[in-house]
Design an enzyme around this catalytic site. Structure first.
Site, PDB file in Angstrom:
ATOM      1  N   TYR B 232       0.769  -1.080  -0.064  1.00  0.00           N
ATOM      2  CA  TYR B 232      -0.031  -0.035   0.081  1.00  0.00           C
ATOM      3  C   TYR B 232       0.893   1.196  -0.039  1.00  0.00           C
ATOM      4  O   TYR B 232       1.936   1.236   0.796  1.00  0.00           O
ATOM      5  CB  TYR B 232      -0.660   0.232   1.305  1.00  0.00           C
ATOM      6  N   HIS B 240      -5.980   2.034  -1.348  1.00  0.00           N
ATOM      7  CA  HIS B 240      -5.947   0.696  -2.009  1.00  0.00           C
ATOM      8  C   HIS B 240      -4.562   0.363  -2.085  1.00  0.00           C
ATOM      9  O   HIS B 240      -3.600   1.116  -2.357  1.00  0.00           O
ATOM     10  CB  HIS B 240      -6.640   0.730  -3.416  1.00  0.00           C
ATOM     11  N   LYS B 272      -3.941  -3.166  -9.846  1.00  0.00           N
ATOM     12  CA  LYS B 272      -2.794  -3.346  -9.210  1.00  0.00           C
ATOM     13  C   LYS B 272      -1.630  -3.535 -10.155  1.00  0.00           C
ATOM     14  O   LYS B 272      -1.965  -4.256 -11.306  1.00  0.00           O
ATOM     15  CB  LYS B 272      -2.658  -4.170  -8.144  1.00  0.00           C
TER      16      LYS B 272
END
Lengths: 195, 311
Positions: B232, B240, B272
Site C-alpha cells: 500500500y 487501496h 494493481k
C-alpha cells in the site's frame, strides 16, 4: 534451398519470409531460435497490431555489446503507456482546452486527451522459457530509457516526454500456437495505471 | 495516545511476534508503517472473528525490520513471565492485586454512573422528568430522615404517586469489575533490551519487504492475492494497494506463465501492478557488519513492476 528468381515472381513472398531470407540476418551473432522469435514478434506487431517502424536491435545502445537476445523497438499506433501522474496532467490540459474552446464558441464538448505515441522497447520471449531476476535485470541494464530514434528521418519524433523517467519494456510472450501476449515490465517500483 | 519509548518490546511466543500494548501498536503503525494483523478474539466467542483485536501479530519480516532499525527488540515472553511471576515477592503481589481491585472499583463506579445517565436521558426523552425529580427528592428526604431519625416525618414523605417504584433502589454495595489486563507490565518491569533475542528468522523474500518498507510503503500479507505482500502507498485504511509483490532469489527461475502472465493479469484485473523483486548478490559485502551495510543492501534490491499492456 531453392529461391525463386527475382525477375518473375508470381506471388510476393510474405514479409516474414523476406525477413528470414535477409542476408544481413544470416551473419547475425544470435542463435537462430532467438532471431526467429524476434522476427515472429516483429511480424505480429507490424501486421496484427499496426505498429510502425519496428526494428530489430542486436547490440545494446548503451554498451554496444551484443544483447543477450535480439530486442525490438517500434512505434505503436497510439500511446501504449500513460503514467498515472502524466494522465492527471493530460486530463488537466484537456479540460483547459475544452473550456477555452467553449468560450471561443465551439460546440464540441468532448474531452480530448492528447498523448503522442512513443517508441517502445519490446522484449521477445517464449512462454516455455524460464526467467530469473538476474536475466531480466541484464536486459534492463542494456537498454536506454527511450529507444534510439528511428533511422528514417522523416518520422517526426516529438520532444522527449518528461514523464518517462523509468525504463520499460513490452514483454511479448509467444506461445507455441503463435499467440502473443503483451505485458509492460517497468524497471523499479512504478505505481499502476488507473485504467 | 501515550508516547512510546523506543526501542519497544515485541513478544515472541510460540513462533509468533506479538504486540499487546495498544499505544505501541498505534506507534508502530504511525511512525514505522508497520500494520501487522490483529489476531485477538473473545475467548468464549472465538467464532466472532470479523473484527479482531489485540494482540497484533507481526510478520517475521515486520519484526525484523523494526529490530534492524533499532525501534524494537524481541523478548522471549514465556521465560520472562515464568521468571517474573514465580519470583515475585508476596508484597508486590498483594500490591498488584489491590491495584487491580481499585481499578475494578473505578470501572464499576463508572458503569453505574453510565447506567444512571442512560436512565435519566431515556426518562427525559419520554417527558417523565417528574419521576426523576421525585427520586432525587426521595433520596434527599431519606438522608434527612435518617439524620433526624424522627418517626413522624416518615408518613409525610410517603409517595404521592403509587405508580412509581415505591423505594428507590437502595445503594447496593458495588462489586469490583474484573479486569483482564492486556499487558503484564506492571506488575512486571519493562523487559530489559539487553536480554533481547537475536534477529527474527525471515523468509527469502525479506529483501523485497525491506526495500519496499524503506521506500515508505505499507505491506500486508498477500495470500489473498496469491503473492507474498500486498503493498500500500499509505495506511491500508486510507489507500487501496498498488502492488502485489512476490519476492524471489536473484537466480531463482520462474515461469512466465505463473508470474508474469498469471500475476500480471491478476494484478491488472484488480487495478494493481504485479511486482517481483529480489536482492542482487554482487553488491553484498559478506564480511561487513550487517547493521552497517543495511542501507547499501536496500540499494542492491532490484524490482520490476508488471502490468498487462492492454492489447
Amino acid at each position: 534451398m531453392a529461391c525463386p528468381v527475382a525477375s518473375k515472381q508470381p506471388v510476393e513472398p510474405a514479409p516474414i519470409q523476406q525477413l528470414v531470407q535477409d542476408s544481413e540476418l544470416q551473419s547475425h551473432s544470435h542463435l537462430p531460435a532467438s532471431t526467429t522469435l524476434a522476427l515472429q514478434i516483429q511480424h505480429n506487431l507490424q501486421y496484427q497490431h499496426a505498429w510502425t517502424d519496428v526494428r530489430v536491435h542486436s547490440h545494446s545502445p548503451v554498451t554496444n555489446e551484443p544483447l543477450v537476445r535480439p530486442l525490438l523497438s517500434g512505434l505503436p499506433p497510439k500511446r501504449l503507456y500513460v503514467h498515472p501522474d502524466e494522465q492527471i496532467d493530460l486530463l488537466k490540459e484537456a479540460q483547459r482546452q475544452r473550456t477555452a474552446a467553449k468560450q471561443a464558441g465551439g460546440k464540441s464538448d468532448t474531452l480530448d486527451v492528447k498523448a503522442q505515441p512513443e517508441r517502445e522497447w519490446v522484449l521477445p520471449a517464449r512462454l516455455v522459457e524460464k526467467w530469473t531476476l538476474h536475466r531480466l535485470s541484464d536486459i534492463f541494464d542494456a537498454i536506454t530509457t527511450v529507444p534510439p530514434e528511428s533511422a528514417t528521418p522523416n518520422v517526426e519524433d516529438s520532444a522527449a516526454n518528461p514523464w518517462r523517467t523509468t525504463k520499460r519494456v513490452v514483454l511479448a510472450t509467444a506461445d507455441t500456437d503463435s499467440t502473443v501476449v503483451f505485458y509492460i515490465v517497468h524497471d523499479g517500483v512504478v505505481k499502476p495505471r488507473q485504467n | 495516545m501515550a508516547s512510546v519509548a523506543e526501542p519497544f518490546p515485541v513478544s515472541y511466543i510460540g513462533g509468533r511476534y506479538l504486540i499487546f500494548d495498544v499505544d505501541t501498536i498505534a506507534h508502530a503503525r504511525r511512525e514505522h508503517n508497520i500494520c501487522g494483523v490483529f489476531i485477538g478474539t473473545i475467548p468464549n466467542l472465538s467464532q466472532q472473528n470479523v473484527f479482531l483485536g489485540i494482540p497484533l501479530e507481526l510478520m517475521a519480516e515486520e519484526a525484523r525490520v523494526l529490530v534492524e532499525g533499532g525501534h524494537a527488540y524481541i523478548v522471549d515472553d514465556v521465560t520472562l513471565h515464568k521468571k517474573g511471576f514465580l519470583e515475585m515477592s508476596r508484597e508486590d503481589r498483594m500490591k498488584y492485586l489491590r491495584d487491580m481491585d481499585q481499578q475494578g472499583m473505578e470501572v464499576a463506579r463508572g458503569m453505574k454512573q453510565a447506567a444512571e445517565d442512560r436512565t435519566e436521558k431515556a426518562l427525559k426523552e419520554k417527558g417523565l422528568d417528574r419521576i426523576l425529580q421525585e427520586r432525587k427528592l426521595k433520596k434527599l428526604e431519606q438522608t434527612t430522615v435518617e439524620s433526624e431519625a424522627g418517626a413522624g416525618s416518615l408518613f409525610d414523605s410517603a409517595p404521592s404517586t403509587p405508580t412509581v417504584a415505591s423505594s428507590p433502589a437502595p445503594e447496593t454495595i458495588l462489586e469490583p469489575h474484573y479486569i483482564t489486563p492486556t499487558t503484564s507490565h506492571p506488575p512486571l518491569p519493562v523487559p530489559d533490551p539487553a536480554s533481547a533475542l537475536s534477529l527474527p528468522e525471515v523468509p527469502r523474500q525479506y529483501p523485497l519487504f525491506r526495500y519496499l518498507h524503506s521506500k515508505g510503503y505499507f505491506s500486508m500479507p498477500g495470500i489473498r492475492f496469491g503473492c507474498h505482500y500486498s503493498v500500500y502507498p499509505g495506511d491500508p485504511l486510507r489507500f487501496h494497494s498498488h502492488f502485489l509483490a512476490a519476492g524471489l532469489d536473484w537466480d531463482e527461475e520462474f515461469d512466465l506463465l505463473d508470474l508474469v502472465v498469471g500475476g500480471g493479469r491478476l494484478g491488472t484485473g484488480v487495478k494493481k501492478a504485479y511486482l517481483i523483486g529480489g536482492e542482487a548478490p554482487s553488491k553484498i559485502g559478506s564480511v561487513e557488519d550487517k547493521q552497517a551495510s543495511a542501507g547499501e543492501r536496500v540499494e542492491s534490491v532490484r524490482a520490476f513492476s508488471m502490468e498487462w499492456a492492454g492489447f
